[in-house]
Scaffold this motif. Structure first.
Motif, PDB file in Angstrom:
ATOM      1  N   TYR A 148      -1.805  17.076  80.749  1.00 28.46           N
ATOM      2  CA  TYR A 148      -1.072  16.146  79.887  1.00 28.46           C
ATOM      3  C   TYR A 148       0.425  16.471  79.862  1.00 28.46           C
ATOM      4  CZ  TYR A 148       0.765  14.275  75.520  1.00 28.46           C
ATOM      5  OH  TYR A 148       1.546  13.654  74.578  1.00 28.46           O
ATOM      6  N   LEU A 149       0.766  17.714  79.691  1.00 26.24           N
ATOM      7  CA  LEU A 149       2.177  18.078  79.604  1.00 26.24           C
ATOM      8  C   LEU A 149       2.877  17.968  80.959  1.00 26.24           C
ATOM      9  CD1 LEU A 149       1.974  21.170  77.187  1.00 26.24           C
ATOM     10  CD2 LEU A 149       2.664  18.839  76.638  1.00 26.24           C
ATOM     11  N   ARG A 150       2.139  18.250  82.044  1.00 26.17           N
ATOM     12  CA  ARG A 150       2.749  18.134  83.375  1.00 26.17           C
ATOM     13  C   ARG A 150       3.072  16.671  83.675  1.00 26.17           C
ATOM     14  NH1 ARG A 150      -0.862  20.624  85.669  1.00 26.17           N
ATOM     15  NH2 ARG A 150       0.033  22.717  85.539  1.00 26.17           N
ATOM     16  N   ASN A 151       2.146  15.790  83.349  1.00 25.43           N
ATOM     17  CA  ASN A 151       2.389  14.356  83.565  1.00 25.43           C
ATOM     18  C   ASN A 151       3.513  13.848  82.659  1.00 25.43           C
ATOM     19  OD1 ASN A 151       0.358  14.286  85.469  1.00 25.43           O
ATOM     20  ND2 ASN A 151      -1.219  13.621  83.981  1.00 25.43           N
ATOM     21  N   LEU A 152       3.533  14.369  81.427  1.00 25.81           N
ATOM     22  CA  LEU A 152       4.586  13.963  80.499  1.00 25.81           C
ATOM     23  C   LEU A 152       5.956  14.357  81.035  1.00 25.81           C
ATOM     24  CD1 LEU A 152       5.262  12.875  77.586  1.00 25.81           C
ATOM     25  CD2 LEU A 152       5.187  15.255  76.871  1.00 25.81           C
ATOM     26  N   LEU A 153       6.058  15.543  81.572  1.00 25.42           N
ATOM     27  CA  LEU A 153       7.338  16.008  82.086  1.00 25.42           C
ATOM     28  C   LEU A 153       7.753  15.215  83.332  1.00 25.42           C
ATOM     29  CD1 LEU A 153       9.229  18.222  81.073  1.00 25.42           C
ATOM     30  CD2 LEU A 153       8.280  19.758  82.790  1.00 25.42           C
ATOM     31  N   PHE A 154       6.761  14.801  84.091  1.00 24.33           N
ATOM     32  CA  PHE A 154       7.045  14.030  85.312  1.00 24.33           C
ATOM     33  C   PHE A 154       7.714  12.691  84.969  1.00 24.33           C
ATOM     34  CE2 PHE A 154       5.707  10.941  88.564  1.00 24.33           C
ATOM     35  CZ  PHE A 154       6.291  11.513  89.687  1.00 24.33           C
ATOM     36  N   ARG A 155       7.410  12.150  83.805  1.00 25.83           N
ATOM     37  CA  ARG A 155       7.980  10.856  83.400  1.00 25.83           C
ATOM     38  C   ARG A 155       9.488  10.945  83.196  1.00 25.83           C
ATOM     39  NH1 ARG A 155       4.188   9.665  78.382  1.00 25.83           N
ATOM     40  NH2 ARG A 155       5.835   8.132  77.951  1.00 25.83           N
ATOM     41  N   PHE A 156      10.007  12.161  83.020  1.00 26.47           N
ATOM     42  CA  PHE A 156      11.434  12.320  82.750  1.00 26.47           C
ATOM     43  C   PHE A 156      12.208  12.790  83.990  1.00 26.47           C
ATOM     44  CE2 PHE A 156       9.548  12.623  78.564  1.00 26.47           C
ATOM     45  CZ  PHE A 156      10.425  11.897  77.775  1.00 26.47           C
ATOM     46  N   ASP A 157      11.552  12.820  85.156  1.00 28.70           N
ATOM     47  CA  ASP A 157      12.227  13.303  86.362  1.00 28.70           C
ATOM     48  C   ASP A 157      13.458  12.465  86.697  1.00 28.70           C
ATOM     49  OD1 ASP A 157      10.639  15.448  86.748  1.00 28.70           O
ATOM     50  OD2 ASP A 157       9.328  14.512  88.247  1.00 28.70           O
ATOM     51  N   THR A 158      13.311  11.193  86.638  1.00 26.16           N
ATOM     52  CA  THR A 158      14.427  10.308  87.011  1.00 26.16           C
ATOM     53  C   THR A 158      15.602  10.491  86.041  1.00 26.16           C
ATOM     54  OG1 THR A 158      12.885   8.694  87.926  1.00 26.16           O
ATOM     55  CG2 THR A 158      15.130   7.912  87.407  1.00 26.16           C
ATOM     56  N   MET A 159      15.275  10.517  84.729  1.00 25.38           N
ATOM     57  CA  MET A 159      16.313  10.688  83.704  1.00 25.38           C
ATOM     58  C   MET A 159      17.026  12.026  83.871  1.00 25.38           C
ATOM     59  SD  MET A 159      15.808  10.737  79.576  1.00 25.38           S
ATOM     60  CE  MET A 159      17.163  11.124  78.489  1.00 25.38           C
ATOM     61  N   ALA A 160      16.255  13.086  84.195  1.00 21.59           N
ATOM     62  CA  ALA A 160      16.846  14.409  84.347  1.00 21.59           C
ATOM     63  C   ALA A 160      17.696  14.489  85.614  1.00 21.59           C
ATOM     64  CB  ALA A 160      15.745  15.464  84.380  1.00 21.59           C
ATOM     65  N   ASP A 161      17.215  13.875  86.686  1.00 20.61           N
ATOM     66  CA  ASP A 161      17.991  13.900  87.920  1.00 20.61           C
ATOM     67  C   ASP A 161      19.329  13.191  87.761  1.00 20.61           C
ATOM     68  OD1 ASP A 161      16.017  15.327  89.151  1.00 20.61           O
ATOM     69  OD2 ASP A 161      15.040  13.561  90.057  1.00 20.61           O
ATOM     70  N   ASP A 162      19.342  12.125  86.985  1.00 21.96           N
ATOM     71  CA  ASP A 162      20.585  11.370  86.804  1.00 21.96           C
ATOM     72  C   ASP A 162      21.663  12.213  86.126  1.00 21.96           C
ATOM     73  OD1 ASP A 162      19.411   9.191  87.976  1.00 21.96           O
ATOM     74  OD2 ASP A 162      18.891   8.197  86.064  1.00 21.96           O
ATOM     75  N   VAL A 163      21.272  13.162  85.282  1.00 18.95           N
ATOM     76  CA  VAL A 163      22.269  13.985  84.561  1.00 18.95           C
ATOM     77  C   VAL A 163      22.266  15.423  85.062  1.00 18.95           C
ATOM     78  CG1 VAL A 163      22.264  12.563  82.478  1.00 18.95           C
ATOM     79  CG2 VAL A 163      20.567  14.394  82.725  1.00 18.95           C
ATOM     80  N   GLU A 164      21.590  15.648  86.164  1.00 10.39           N
ATOM     81  CA  GLU A 164      21.581  16.953  86.824  1.00 10.39           C
ATOM     82  C   GLU A 164      20.998  18.048  85.922  1.00 10.39           C
ATOM     83  OE1 GLU A 164      25.547  17.750  88.016  1.00 10.39           O
ATOM     84  OE2 GLU A 164      25.580  16.193  89.566  1.00 10.39           O
ATOM     85  N   VAL A 165      19.872  17.723  85.342  1.00  8.65           N
ATOM     86  CA  VAL A 165      19.142  18.682  84.496  1.00  8.65           C
ATOM     87  C   VAL A 165      17.839  19.031  85.189  1.00  8.65           C
ATOM     88  CG1 VAL A 165      17.988  19.068  82.290  1.00  8.65           C
ATOM     89  CG2 VAL A 165      20.172  17.858  82.349  1.00  8.65           C
ATOM     90  N   SER A 166      17.509  20.342  85.232  1.00 10.81           N
ATOM     91  CA  SER A 166      16.278  20.809  85.874  1.00 10.81           C
ATOM     92  C   SER A 166      15.168  20.898  84.844  1.00 10.81           C
ATOM     93  CB  SER A 166      16.521  22.184  86.513  1.00 10.81           C
ATOM     94  OG  SER A 166      15.319  22.726  86.995  1.00 10.81           O
ATOM     95  N   LEU A 167      13.993  20.320  85.181  1.00  9.61           N
ATOM     96  CA  LEU A 167      12.815  20.362  84.309  1.00  9.61           C
ATOM     97  C   LEU A 167      11.842  21.402  84.832  1.00  9.61           C
ATOM     98  CD1 LEU A 167      12.164  16.543  83.706  1.00  9.61           C
ATOM     99  CD2 LEU A 167      13.460  18.140  82.282  1.00  9.61           C
TER     100      LEU A 167
END
Length: 607
Positions: free
Chosen positions: A445-464
């Motif tokens: 559940y948490l891995r899938n949840l974090l995957f949903r924010f990959d695009t948002m994090a990449d846009d601001v250069e944040v590593s998840l």
């Protein structure tokens, strides 16, 4: 022996009065009465003697013939008649001699012996002739006369020997009376001590016990005299005092309990402006105020409470004002306490009410209205603008129209999400929350949840990053509600991490299972801007936006300020709690604790 003891004082007064009366009586008898009696007797004896002597001069023959009868005329007056003028012991020359007892007494008196042989007239009276003073008062006369041509001497003797004997008896009687008086005085003292002094001492001790709030002793009551009635009254008074003390103690404890637990601070000053009473809330206010006074007293807008007290002392009118300190906000009321009749000032009560939470809530409500207005206005403007563009055929191609329609849809969803958040928060705070709990594989559940924010994090250069144990962890929870929790937390973490200029911008999601504590721990950690210490206690309050405290890029801050409040309510609905650890300019960590509940350990009917 203390002279201030009542029994001794009464005894001394009574004994002194009695003794004084006795002494006065004795002195009066000894000095005046006795002397008067002696003088009367002496006058009487002398009068009898003079009468007989007068008879011897007028009728000597009658005297000679009746000397024995005349001698028995008065028991204390004795006469002797000598025919020859020479005193001799030969009784034949005496017509009537003195009796032997009188002769012994006469011969023992020096004044008589010196004049016994005289043929002249002799008059001796011890109370008149000081040279003949004697222990025995007497009258002695020698009267010369002539009987039938023959010289004769008439001896007259009278003494107060019976009176001397009586005085001796009276002296013995007085001595006995004095001894009886002393004995009676001793027994009278014992009586006063037992019946007056001891009861008074007992009452005194009881009174001191009452003064020490000790009402365990009672006075014994015997009889119906004044002291017994006083003892009865003191017993009743002690009972009343004990009852009143218990009532006062209960009222004092109640007042103390109320003062200690009331939210309003109380400070009581006397007429000299000296602080006499305060409760813990009032002391907290006073401490905050004194700290603020030490650093801010010179500022023009600083409220000086001492000046307010002086104004109330002078005007005798209540005053109400507000004081905004560094971290607190108070409403202060100063009330004068006046005497009902004289209207004199007895003291002043200062009541303080901490309205920091309400004041902060009002400010947050205003901020929320401004924020929500801004948040709703932006999508509404965009929806209106793109809708008009579609209607006015501004978009010429199908792709442009689809793009505008997508924007309209996204902004509508954004508005819908904000409204739903507000509705969910209102329902949760009102107690109307329904959880649809299922068993969830938290690792997946948490891995899938974090995957949903990959695009948002990449846009601001944040590593998840994801940190979880190798074993699979299952937990019973409401997946949709937990989505709201992590969407808020991860979205905030990415946004605030992107605001920094750090080389390493990382958001980490950690999963732990604390078997000993019987709880699941989930942590959302970032290396973002952090939260100032003064904002940490309020970040879970409604409408509070910690964004405004960030030190940079505040213009990019978004949100209504209800996200974290909603997160807190959802976690608590799962019987857990959330805490935050943050260092300003270094990063934050939101830590979620939820009790372990596995499949089969919960009753779905509870939800």
């Amino acid at each position: 022996m203390q002279l201030n003891v009542v029994a001794i004082r009464i005894w001394l007064i009574t004994f002194g009065i009695t003794l004084l009366s006795f002494l006065i009586t004795t002195i009066y008898y000894g000095v005046f009465y006795s002397r008067e009696i002696k003088e009367n007797y002496m006058n009487e004896y002398e009068q009898v003697i003079e009468n007989v002597e007068s008879l011897s001069t007028k009728d000597p023959r009658f005297l000679l013939e009746n000397i024995e009868s005349i001698n028995g005329f008065h028991p204390q007056v004795n006469f002797a008649l000598l025919l020859d003028d020479t005193y001799t012991s030969n009784d034949d020359e005496w017509v009537l001699p003195f009796e032997e007892e009188e002769q012994k007494i006469i011969l023992e008196e020096p004044g008589i012996i010196d004049n016994i042989n005289s043929d002249e007239n002799i008059i001796i009276r011890t109370d008149k002739n000081k040279e003949y003073e004697s222990n025995l008062p007497y009258v002695f006369h020698i009267k010369s006369t002539t009987i039938d041509g023959e010289n004769a001497l008439l001896y007259s003797w009278a003494d107060l020997s019976f009176l001397v004997t009586l005085e001796k008896r009276i002296s013995y009687l007085l001595t006995g009376l004095i001894l009886a008086h002393l004995l009676a005085a001793f027994y009278y003292y014992l009586y006063l001590k037992r019946n007056v002094s001891e009861p008074i001492n007992a009452m005194t001790n009881i009174a001191f016990d009452y003064a020490r709030d000790d009402f365990s002793h009672q006075l014994p009551i015997s009889g119906r005299d004044d002291l017994s009635e006083l003892a009865m009254a003191m017993n009743k008074m002690g009972h009343s005092l004990e009852t009143n003390r218990m009532v006062v103690k209960q009222e004092k404890e109640l007042l103390s309990h109320i003062l200690d637990n009331v939210e309003t601070g109380i400070l009581y000053y006397d007429s000299d402006k000296t602080l006499l009473l305060s409760n813990p809330t009032g002391e907290i206010f006073l401490t905050h105020y004194q700290i603020e006074e030490a650093s801010q007293s010179k500022q023009s807008d600083f409220v000086d409470i001492e000046e307010k007290l002086i104004d109330v002392f002078s005007t005798k009118s209540p005053v109400e004002f507000t004081i905004e300190l560094k971290e607190t906000y108070y409403v202060v009321t100063i009330l004068p306490l006046l005497e009902r009749e004289s209207r004199e000032l007895r003291g002043i009560v200062v009541s303080t009410k901490d309205l920091t939470k309400e004041h902060r809530l009002d400010k947050m409500r205003v901020d929320f209205i401004n924020n929500i207005s801004h948040e709703l206005r932006t999508p509404l403007v965009m929806i209106q603008g793109y809708s008009e563009a579609v209607l006015d055929d501004v978009a010429e191609t199908i792709e442009e129209k689809k793009e505008m329609a997508k924007i309209i849809r996204d902004e509508s969803q954004r508005m819908n999400r904000m409204v739903n958040e507000m509705l969910d928060l209102s329902r949760m705070e009102a107690g109307y929350i329904e959880l649809q709990k299922t068993e969830v594989n938290l690792n997946t559940y948490l891995r899938n949840l974090l995957f949903r924010f990959d695009t948002m994090a990449d846009d601001v250069e944040v590593s998840l990053q994801m940190e979880a144990p190798k074993e699979t962890i299952y937990q019973i929870l409401d997946k949709d509600k937990m989505d709201q929790v992590f969407v808020n937390l991860v979205n905030n973490a990415i946004r605030h991490t992107s605001m920094t200029d750090k080389d390493e911008k990382v958001v980490t999601l950690q999963l732990l299972k604390e078997q000993e504590l019987n709880e699941i721990v989930m942590i959302v950690k970032d290396t973002g801007t952090g939260i100032p210490d003064e904002d940490l206690p309020y970040i879970f309050d409604r409408f509070f936006k910690a964004d405004k405290a960030r030190n940079n890029q505040i213009s990019k801050a978004k949100g209504t300020g209800i996200g974290l409040s909603l997160v807190k309510n959802i976690i608590e609905a799962h019987d857990g709690f959330i805490e935050v650890e943050s260092s300003f300019e270094e990063g934050s960590a939101f830590i979620i604790h939820i009790p372990i509940v596995e499949d089969g350990e919960y009753d779905a009917s509870e939800w």
